[in-house]
Design a protein around this motif. Structure first.
Motif, PDB file in Angstrom:
ATOM      1  N   UNK A 268      55.955  17.363  57.450  1.00 45.13           N
ATOM      2  CA  UNK A 268      56.208  16.766  56.147  1.00 45.13           C
ATOM      3  C   UNK A 268      57.583  17.227  55.670  1.00 45.13           C
ATOM      4  N   UNK A 269      58.509  16.282  55.511  1.00 47.36           N
ATOM      5  CA  UNK A 269      59.878  16.598  55.112  1.00 47.36           C
ATOM      6  C   UNK A 269      60.097  16.143  53.677  1.00 47.36           C
ATOM      7  N   UNK A 270      60.342  17.116  52.762  1.00 41.82           N
ATOM      8  CA  UNK A 270      60.562  16.790  51.351  1.00 41.82           C
ATOM      9  C   UNK A 270      61.160  18.013  50.668  1.00 41.82           C
ATOM     10  N   UNK A 271      61.594  17.841  49.421  1.00 45.09           N
ATOM     11  CA  UNK A 271      62.156  18.951  48.653  1.00 45.09           C
ATOM     12  C   UNK A 271      61.069  19.766  47.962  1.00 45.09           C
ATOM     13  N   UNK A 272      59.804  19.543  48.279  1.00 47.27           N
ATOM     14  CA  UNK A 272      58.689  20.285  47.708  1.00 47.27           C
ATOM     15  C   UNK A 272      57.624  20.431  48.792  1.00 47.27           C
ATOM     16  N   UNK A 273      56.807  21.491  48.717  1.00 45.93           N
ATOM     17  CA  UNK A 273      55.734  21.641  49.712  1.00 45.93           C
ATOM     18  C   UNK A 273      54.725  20.511  49.579  1.00 45.93           C
ATOM     19  N   UNK A 274      54.257  20.039  50.716  1.00 50.42           N
ATOM     20  CA  UNK A 274      53.310  18.939  50.686  1.00 50.42           C
ATOM     21  C   UNK A 274      51.890  19.377  50.405  1.00 50.42           C
ATOM     22  N   UNK A 275      51.528  20.590  50.858  1.00 45.25           N
ATOM     23  CA  UNK A 275      50.153  21.038  50.676  1.00 45.25           C
ATOM     24  C   UNK A 275      49.156  20.198  51.427  1.00 45.25           C
ATOM     25  N   UNK A 276      49.535  19.617  52.566  1.00 48.05           N
ATOM     26  CA  UNK A 276      48.658  18.734  53.341  1.00 48.05           C
ATOM     27  C   UNK A 276      48.030  19.528  54.485  1.00 48.05           C
ATOM     28  N   UNK A 277      46.725  19.428  54.669  1.00 45.94           N
ATOM     29  CA  UNK A 277      46.069  20.209  55.732  1.00 45.94           C
ATOM     30  C   UNK A 277      46.534  19.774  57.114  1.00 45.94           C
ATOM     31  N   UNK A 281      55.371  21.970  56.657  1.00 49.58           N
ATOM     32  CA  UNK A 281      56.383  21.590  55.670  1.00 49.58           C
ATOM     33  C   UNK A 281      57.775  21.843  56.224  1.00 49.58           C
ATOM     34  N   UNK A 282      58.677  20.875  56.009  1.00 49.74           N
ATOM     35  CA  UNK A 282      60.053  20.952  56.469  1.00 49.74           C
ATOM     36  C   UNK A 282      60.993  20.591  55.321  1.00 49.74           C
ATOM     37  N   UNK A 283      62.275  20.972  55.424  1.00 47.61           N
ATOM     38  CA  UNK A 283      63.246  20.557  54.399  1.00 47.61           C
ATOM     39  C   UNK A 283      63.394  19.038  54.389  1.00 47.61           C
ATOM     40  N   UNK A 284      63.935  18.490  53.296  1.00 47.09           N
ATOM     41  CA  UNK A 284      64.100  17.033  53.234  1.00 47.09           C
ATOM     42  C   UNK A 284      65.030  16.534  54.331  1.00 47.09           C
ATOM     43  N   UNK A 285      64.826  15.278  54.718  1.00 44.76           N
ATOM     44  CA  UNK A 285      65.636  14.690  55.783  1.00 44.76           C
ATOM     45  C   UNK A 285      67.072  14.500  55.306  1.00 44.76           C
ATOM     46  N   UNK A 286      67.997  14.807  56.185  1.00 42.54           N
ATOM     47  CA  UNK A 286      69.406  14.599  55.846  1.00 42.54           C
ATOM     48  C   UNK A 286      69.755  13.117  55.799  1.00 42.54           C
TER      49      UNK A 286
END
Length: 602
Positions: A268-277, A281-286
């Protein structure tokens, strides 16, 4: 008759101008009340009110008249005392009413008295003590009332405390009920959402597995996910080839998609944690920092097929939605893998099928036209086959056969039967003899596999047709006069069954201009109707042709014959048709060469 006695009245009057006069009048009034049975409490009230009024009169000055009227009932059951205080001489213009009060007498003692009060101190002292006794009784009654009021106040207080406790319990029960109702509503909503996810997953799985074209499955995924679970235009399916390279489109890929492909875990790439089971979590896509990305690997048992990338239709995904999407990606992976495996096997089978289709030979006076249509469902390859070849004596053998089953196994067995038949035909056997040999061959080679076949032999020097059948639909023969007959003489049983059999030959005249139709059951059999109505439709369609059509355009006649029989574009079984037409002109003369048209269709 006797007269009824009326009430008795007595009026006493005192003139008050001094304190002594007021005291005597007060004492006299109290004694009259006592004499008429007025209770101590009522006497104290009467005396107190009268004393207050006399005090006001003395304050104002002048002479005042106190009148006390006693009324006794004739039966002795009580009466009343009316007291009035008024000025002796009312000033002109004074319209104020005199002061009055009334006391009810519960009983009449009969001692009216004259209300005279002596001037000696003993009488005044006695009257004072009597007044104190009444005050004491009044105070005692007041104490009792106070105790009663205190008791009722305490009782009311306890009742109020109980009511407050009950209200508190009702409030708590109401809050608990509201909380339970809210929890039930949340549970209903969660259950409805879960049901919606399961329904979506089931419908999507059905749609994905209904296709055996992996490109169609890839195109179907965005249509399934948008707009319920993905933003329009955000769904991307990145597939690899056999070496793991990009197959669908070049250009840069999000880093999260590359990590998903390498690690085999959703990212999951975003500027916030996804909290998905189950999702890293990854940084947002460039490539697009403002858009959250969920990258799910398309995994199989052997190797990853690719990565599914999508963005949420809202701010973010619900954890349960993410679990459902991961499961959908897993099922899509299986569907794509199965489709690719099917396409690979189908390509092999179709290559084999094309290699096994016979090039029809050229024979003087005889035209051949063949059509083969694979089933529209499944592997598109089955065990139907046709063949035509010459024997050493110049005869032409035409064959129509059907091996049970579909797929590569049926195609391989069909190839073996075709080869074996050609080998047996070298010795010049008749159609019945050839089928008997094929039966023995198949029974020993594949005891659990069966086939049907029909063989027709055309001899250039004989105007007859020799044929034999083994469990196959009967040939249909059209004579030059347009009549059509079904060659259903006693056939043999299916080839390969555990039964020893000798299949016999049958012979019919074959005048020039005749047409023989050999076919498989896929052309005439329908599940709801059986095979006999289909054979009748084939015979009727063949009878509708004119002799010139079959002579001049046998290929077009084959197409026109198939069209009414295959009105449905989809069919579950292979369709095979072989038309054999003896020319009605000079080509029908034995030994004279003539044009030959042959064809095949896949």
């Amino acid at each position: 008759m006797p007269l009824l006695a009326g009430p008795r009245f007595m009026i006493r009057t005192w003139h008050v101008s001094t304190v002594t006069d007021a005291a005597r009048a007060r004492i006299a009034t109290a004694r009259l009340a006592t004499a008429h049975g007025v209770s101590a409490v009522d006497r104290a009230r009467l005396v107190g009110a009268l004393t207050a009024q006399l005090r006001q009169c003395l304050t104002k000055g002048g002479v005042w008249r106190l009148s006390v009227e006693t009324t006794a009932a004739p039966s002795g059951d009580g009466g009343r005392i009316d007291v009035e205080v008024a000025p002796e001489k009312r000033p002109a213009g004074d319209l104020r009413p005199p002061w009055r009060t009334t006391v009810v007498c519960p009983e009449n003692s009969g001692a009216d008295g004259d209300g005279h009060v002596a001037d000696d101190p003993a009488s005044l002292a006695e009257a004072l003590f009597c007044a104190d006794e009444d005050a004491a009784v009044l105070l005692e009654r007041l104490d009792e009332q106070e105790r009663l009021v205190a008791f009722h106040r305490e009782e009311l207080h306890q009742t109020n405390q109980g009511v407050l406790a009950l209200h508190a319990e009702l409030d708590a029960a109401g809050r608990a009920q509201r909380e339970l109702f809210a929890a039930e509503q949340r549970a209903r909503e969660e259950a409805e959402h879960a049901r919606g996810r399961l329904t979506f997953l089931a419908d999507a799985s059905t749609a994905l597995t209904s296709s055996l074209n992996h490109d169609a499955i890839v195109r179907l995924l965005p249509a399934l996910l948008v707009p319920r679970y993905a933003r329009p235009g955000s769904v991307d399916v990145w597939l690899f080839d056999e070496e793991g390279d990009d197959r669908h489109g070049g250009g840069p890929r999000p880093a999260a998609a590359v990590l998903a492909a390498r690690r085999g875990r959703p990212q999951y790439a975003a500027d916030h944690p996804g909290g998905l089971p189950g999702v890293d979590d990854q940084p947002p896509s460039a490539l697009d920092p403002a858009r959250p990305l969920l990258c799910i690997p398309l995994l199989t048992r052997r190797a990853p097929l690719g990565v599914l990338t999508l963005s949420p239709s809202g701010e973010r995904w619900d954890p349960d939605d993410a679990i459902m999407l991961i499961e959908l990606a897993r099922r899509a992976s299986i569907a794509i893998e199965n489709a690719k495996r099917f396409e690979h096997n189908r390509d092999i089978a179709e290559t084999l099928q094309r290699a096994l289709l016979t090039d029809l030979p050229t024979t003087p006076g005889l035209r051949l036209a063949a059509r083969y249509l694979p089933a529209t469902r499944g592997m598109n390859v089955g065990g139907d086959w046709y063949d035509a070849f010459r024997q050493p004596d110049g005869s032409l053998i035409t064959v129509m056969g059907d091996v049970t089953g579909h797929g590569l196994h049926a195609a391989v067995m069909m190839s073996q039967l075709r080869t074996a038949l050609r080998a047996y035909a070298v010795d010049g056997g008749t159609p019945g003899r050839l089928l008997t040999q094929l039966h023995t061959f198949l029974h020993h080679l594949q005891p659990d596999l069966y086939a049907t076949a029909v063989i027709a032999r055309f001899h250039p020097e004989e105007p007859t047709l020799t044929w034999a059948a083994a469990g196959h639909p009967p040939p249909v023969l059209r004579t030059p006069d347009g009549r059509v007959r079904t060659l259903d003489a006693k056939p043999g049983a299916m080839l390969g069954i555990p039964l020893r059999q000798e299949i016999g030959d049958h012979t019919v005249p074959l005048p020039p201009g005749s047409t023989l139709a050999l076919y498989t059951d896929g052309l005439v059999e329908r599940r709801a109707q059986g095979i006999d109505p289909g054979i009748q439709r084939l015979a009727s369609a063949l009878a509708d042709f004119g002799p010139a059509e079959l002579d001049t355009d046998l290929e077009g006649s084959a197409d026109r014959l198939l069209h009414p029989l295959l009105h449905d574009s989809e069919h579950d079984d292979d369709v095979c048709l072989l038309l054999c037409h003896t020319h009605s002109g000079a080509a029908g003369v034995p030994g004279q060469p003539g044009p030959l048209s042959s064809g095949r269709g896949v």
